[in-house]
Design a protein around this motif. Structure first.
Motif, mmCIF file in Angstrom:
data_model
loop_
_atom_site.group_PDB
_atom_site.id
_atom_site.type_symbol
_atom_site.label_atom_id
_atom_site.label_comp_id
_atom_site.label_asym_id
_atom_site.label_seq_id
_atom_site.Cartn_x
_atom_site.Cartn_y
_atom_site.Cartn_z
ATOM 1 N N LYS A 231 0.822 -1.214 0.000
ATOM 2 C CA LYS A 231 0.000 0.000 0.000
ATOM 3 C C LYS A 231 0.853 1.260 0.000
ATOM 4 O O LYS A 231 0.602 2.186 -0.783
ATOM 5 C CB LYS A 231 -0.924 -0.017 1.220
ATOM 6 C CG LYS A 231 -1.807 1.217 1.354
ATOM 7 C CD LYS A 231 -2.709 1.110 2.577
ATOM 8 C CE LYS A 231 -1.899 1.053 3.860
ATOM 9 N NZ LYS A 231 -2.737 1.052 5.072
ATOM 10 N N ASN A 232 1.864 1.315 0.870
ATOM 11 C CA ASN A 232 2.701 2.519 0.974
ATOM 12 C C ASN A 232 3.667 2.670 -0.192
ATOM 13 O O ASN A 232 4.323 3.713 -0.314
ATOM 14 C CB ASN A 232 3.483 2.504 2.285
ATOM 15 C CG ASN A 232 2.578 2.582 3.499
ATOM 16 O OD1 ASN A 232 1.507 3.167 3.439
ATOM 17 N ND2 ASN A 232 3.004 1.974 4.601
ATOM 18 N N HIS A 233 3.764 1.636 -1.040
ATOM 19 C CA HIS A 233 4.680 1.684 -2.180
ATOM 20 C C HIS A 233 3.936 1.874 -3.493
ATOM 21 O O HIS A 233 4.550 1.792 -4.555
ATOM 22 C CB HIS A 233 5.509 0.389 -2.233
ATOM 23 C CG HIS A 233 6.367 0.180 -1.021
ATOM 24 N ND1 HIS A 233 7.708 0.490 -0.992
ATOM 25 C CD2 HIS A 233 6.058 -0.285 0.215
ATOM 26 C CE1 HIS A 233 8.202 0.210 0.201
ATOM 27 N NE2 HIS A 233 7.217 -0.266 0.951
ATOM 28 N N ASP A 234 2.652 2.092 -3.435
ATOM 29 C CA ASP A 234 1.843 2.299 -4.632
ATOM 30 C C ASP A 234 1.715 3.806 -4.877
ATOM 31 O O ASP A 234 1.141 4.521 -4.057
ATOM 32 C CB ASP A 234 0.459 1.678 -4.442
ATOM 33 C CG ASP A 234 -0.331 1.629 -5.735
ATOM 34 O OD1 ASP A 234 -0.204 2.575 -6.543
ATOM 35 O OD2 ASP A 234 -1.080 0.660 -5.954
ATOM 36 N N PRO A 235 2.227 4.321 -6.003
ATOM 37 C CA PRO A 235 2.175 5.775 -6.230
ATOM 38 C C PRO A 235 0.768 6.324 -6.373
ATOM 39 O O PRO A 235 0.567 7.533 -6.261
ATOM 40 C CB PRO A 235 2.974 5.952 -7.528
ATOM 41 C CG PRO A 235 2.951 4.617 -8.190
ATOM 42 C CD PRO A 235 2.897 3.612 -7.085
ATOM 43 N N PHE A 236 -0.215 5.460 -6.617
ATOM 44 C CA PHE A 236 -1.602 5.920 -6.700
ATOM 45 C C PHE A 236 -2.240 6.059 -5.316
ATOM 46 O O PHE A 236 -3.213 6.781 -5.151
ATOM 47 C CB PHE A 236 -2.440 4.962 -7.551
ATOM 48 C CG PHE A 236 -2.126 5.031 -9.012
ATOM 49 C CD1 PHE A 236 -2.625 6.052 -9.802
ATOM 50 C CD2 PHE A 236 -1.313 4.083 -9.604
ATOM 51 C CE1 PHE A 236 -2.333 6.121 -11.146
ATOM 52 C CE2 PHE A 236 -1.012 4.140 -10.953
ATOM 53 C CZ PHE A 236 -1.518 5.163 -11.719
ATOM 54 N N PRO A 242 10.634 12.855 -2.410
ATOM 55 C CA PRO A 242 10.130 14.083 -1.773
ATOM 56 C C PRO A 242 9.017 14.784 -2.554
ATOM 57 O O PRO A 242 8.265 15.559 -1.982
ATOM 58 C CB PRO A 242 11.382 14.952 -1.709
ATOM 59 C CG PRO A 242 12.201 14.505 -2.877
ATOM 60 C CD PRO A 242 11.969 13.037 -3.009
ATOM 61 N N SER A 243 8.904 14.551 -3.878
ATOM 62 C CA SER A 243 7.828 15.151 -4.666
ATOM 63 C C SER A 243 7.724 14.411 -5.985
ATOM 64 O O SER A 243 8.660 13.712 -6.416
ATOM 65 C CB SER A 243 8.085 16.643 -4.907
ATOM 66 O OG SER A 243 9.278 16.839 -5.655
ATOM 67 N N ASN A 244 6.575 14.555 -6.620
ATOM 68 C CA ASN A 244 6.345 13.915 -7.913
ATOM 69 C C ASN A 244 7.027 14.737 -9.002
ATOM 70 O O ASN A 244 6.639 15.874 -9.270
ATOM 71 C CB ASN A 244 4.842 13.828 -8.186
ATOM 72 C CG ASN A 244 4.530 12.983 -9.404
ATOM 73 O OD1 ASN A 244 5.315 12.889 -10.340
ATOM 74 N ND2 ASN A 244 3.372 12.355 -9.400
ATOM 75 N N PRO A 245 8.052 14.193 -9.651
ATOM 76 C CA PRO A 245 8.795 14.992 -10.643
ATOM 77 C C PRO A 245 7.946 15.421 -11.829
ATOM 78 O O PRO A 245 8.256 16.427 -12.472
ATOM 79 C CB PRO A 245 9.932 14.057 -11.061
ATOM 80 C CG PRO A 245 9.463 12.686 -10.705
ATOM 81 C CD PRO A 245 8.594 12.831 -9.515
ATOM 82 N N TRP A 246 6.883 14.676 -12.145
ATOM 83 C CA TRP A 246 6.027 15.052 -13.263
ATOM 84 C C TRP A 246 5.184 16.283 -12.931
ATOM 85 O O TRP A 246 4.721 16.988 -13.841
ATOM 86 C CB TRP A 246 5.116 13.886 -13.638
ATOM 87 C CG TRP A 246 5.844 12.694 -14.140
ATOM 88 C CD1 TRP A 246 6.127 11.550 -13.459
ATOM 89 C CD2 TRP A 246 6.425 12.530 -15.438
ATOM 90 N NE1 TRP A 246 6.822 10.675 -14.239
ATOM 91 C CE2 TRP A 246 7.021 11.252 -15.467
ATOM 92 C CE3 TRP A 246 6.495 13.327 -16.575
ATOM 93 C CZ2 TRP A 246 7.681 10.767 -16.588
ATOM 94 C CZ3 TRP A 246 7.153 12.836 -17.700
ATOM 95 C CH2 TRP A 246 7.740 11.572 -17.702
ATOM 96 N N GLN A 247 4.993 16.546 -11.654
ATOM 97 C CA GLN A 247 4.181 17.690 -11.245
ATOM 98 C C GLN A 247 5.016 18.893 -10.827
ATOM 99 O O GLN A 247 4.594 20.039 -10.994
ATOM 100 C CB GLN A 247 3.258 17.285 -10.077
ATOM 101 C CG GLN A 247 2.240 16.220 -10.444
ATOM 102 C CD GLN A 247 1.419 15.770 -9.250
ATOM 103 O OE1 GLN A 247 1.837 15.925 -8.109
ATOM 104 N NE2 GLN A 247 0.244 15.217 -9.501
#
Length: 453
Positions: A231-236, A242-247
């Motif tokens: 659960k803690n390893h699912d990006p959804f 530290p942050s989502n690089p796509w965002q």
């Protein structure tokens, strides 16, 4: 319709059965005398048919029941027709719900998909033979093609098929005309759903058969356990740290999670403990596992496993050379990194290396994998090597970028290294490490092994 005792044809082992049971509950509710869809007697040609509904009535009931708009209600109604819970009385070939005055009826529960009847060729042949008798040889073109093919393929059973068709036809003639018309429509709708005309999509296409029941308690428990673990390893389900690089256009997440990073993150190290496969699947975890094996002087098993992987996924023109190198290093008598596998597996592997292919080492690789999984993996998790890595692993703090910082990140955006380039660099390093290896004659080694025996 011929009654069968074997009612399970794989539907029970499909998650779609849950959807079908939900539709069944909805259909039962739609047939409720007080709150369901109102039906009435309608004349079809010259026959009065009971309990007939219009497409408009069905769509309106669904829209009111689910509080949805007309298009959604029409789509759900079409799904119910496609699965055979509702069938059209006028246009049998189009399994769609029309929001107009077209006539529809509820299918009898005997033909519902949840009954799991096997739509066998013999049953379909009997139906076509009966329809051929009733229509005096005039069938739809695709039905005529099926009929002719069955006459060839089931020729040894054709007398039985014709007798069954004649008996069912005579039994049908004894019914009242309205009942006979209704049953003919029900049976035809069933076969339209299960044996649709050409170029028609069938909702009953269910893909490959399953060997286990996905709805069983054991499988459900395993699924819940897997979800809880990852659960803690699912990006959804959990944010990227530290942050989502796509965002945010910040590449820190990628930098600290490269394949060969010196100090990995705590979440990455934690994932190694989930399973031996997770450990080997992560290049950084595999490197740490190698450090442990080196201290225990038992690195030959992992080295052989990696050699088998390289042979499985490597270039075809290097297959023979890799096979000879693997034999010389791990399997030949007196090999510098000889592996301990049972005699049967060793014999099959050595014999297969005479004509090497990608999967010639599969049996030996699986044997070594299970040995490491049952013993070495658990000793690694308890070792100082893994505990020290847990202490050194980093736990990045989440970024809190302002709007101005996000704009600055976007302006300073830089291209990342293409995965193909990284892969090429890794292949070059492996090639340099294996440059000193000399090919060996497998047949010569085999003859030496036979002489020693």
């Amino acid at each position: 319709m011929t009654i069968r005792s074997n009612r399970d044809h794989g539907q029970h082992y499909r998650p779609r059965m849950f959807c079908l049971k939900k539709l069944q509950e909805l259909v039962v509710g739609m047939q409720d005398p007080k709150n369901g869809v109102k039906g009435s007697e309608q004349k079809l040609n010259i026959t009065v048919i009971p309990h007939v509904m219009t497409g408009q009535d069905i769509a309106s009931w669904i829209a009111n029941f689910f509080k949805m708009d007309a298009d959604e209600a029409l789509a759900m109604g079409t799904m119910m027709v496609a699965f055979g819970y509702i069938y059209p009385l006028q246009n049998h070939r189009k399994l769609v719900l029309k929001a107009d005055d077209s006539f529809y009826r509820f299918q009898t529960p005997y033909f519902w998909p949840v009954q799991k009847w096997l739509a066998e060729d013999i049953d379909y042949a009997i139906y076509l033979a009966k329809r051929n008798i009733r229509k005096k040889g005039i069938l739809e073109p695709y039905e005529q093609e099926h009929y002719n093919n069955f006459n060839k393929w089931l020729n040894h059973k054709w007398d039985f098929i014709v007798l069954q068709a004649q008996e069912q036809y005579r039994a049908g003639k004894e019914r009242k005309k309205a009942d006979r018309v209704v049953f003919d429509c029900q049976e035809r709708a069933y076969w339209i759903v299960n044996r649709p005309p050409p170029r028609t999509h069938s909702a009953m296409d269910h893909g490959l058969s399953r060997l286990i029941d996905p709805n069983s308690e054991e499988v459900t428990g395993d699924f819940v356990k897997y979800i809880t673990t990852f659960k803690n390893h699912d990006p959804f389900l959990s944010p990227c740290l530290p942050s989502n690089p796509w965002q945010t256009d910040d590449s820190t997440y990628w930098d600290i999670n490269t394949r060969s990073v010196e100090i990995p993150t705590k979440m990455r190290v934690e994932r190694w403990s989930f399973s031996f496969f997770e450990l080997l699947n992560d290049p950084r975890g595999r490197a740490d596992f190698k450090v442990f094996l080196k201290k225990e002087f038992s690195g030959e098993n992992l080295a052989f496993w990696e050699a088998a992987e390289e042979m499985k996924w490597g270039a075809a023109d290097s297959m023979k050379e890799k096979a000879e190198t693997t034999f010389k290093t791990f399997l030949a008598p007196g090999a510098p990194r000889w592996i301990n596998i049972d005699g049967r597996t060793m014999g099959l592997t050595v014999k297969g290396l005479e004509h090497p292919h990608r999967y010639v080492l599969d049996a030996a690789q699986t044997h070594i994998f299970m040995l490491m999984k049952k013993d070495t993996f658990y000793r690694y998790l308890k070792s100082p090597v893994y505990k020290d890595m847990q202490k050194k692993a980093i736990n990045p703090e989440p970024h809190n970028f302002s709007e101005a910082q996000l704009e600055q990140n976007a302006r300073n955006r830089k291209p990342g290294i293409d995965p193909i380039i990284i892969w090429q660099q890794e292949q070059e390093e492996k090639a340099k490490a294996a440059a000193a290896a000399m090919p060996v004659d497998v047949k010569q080694m085999m003859s030496k092994l036979d002489r020693k025996k």
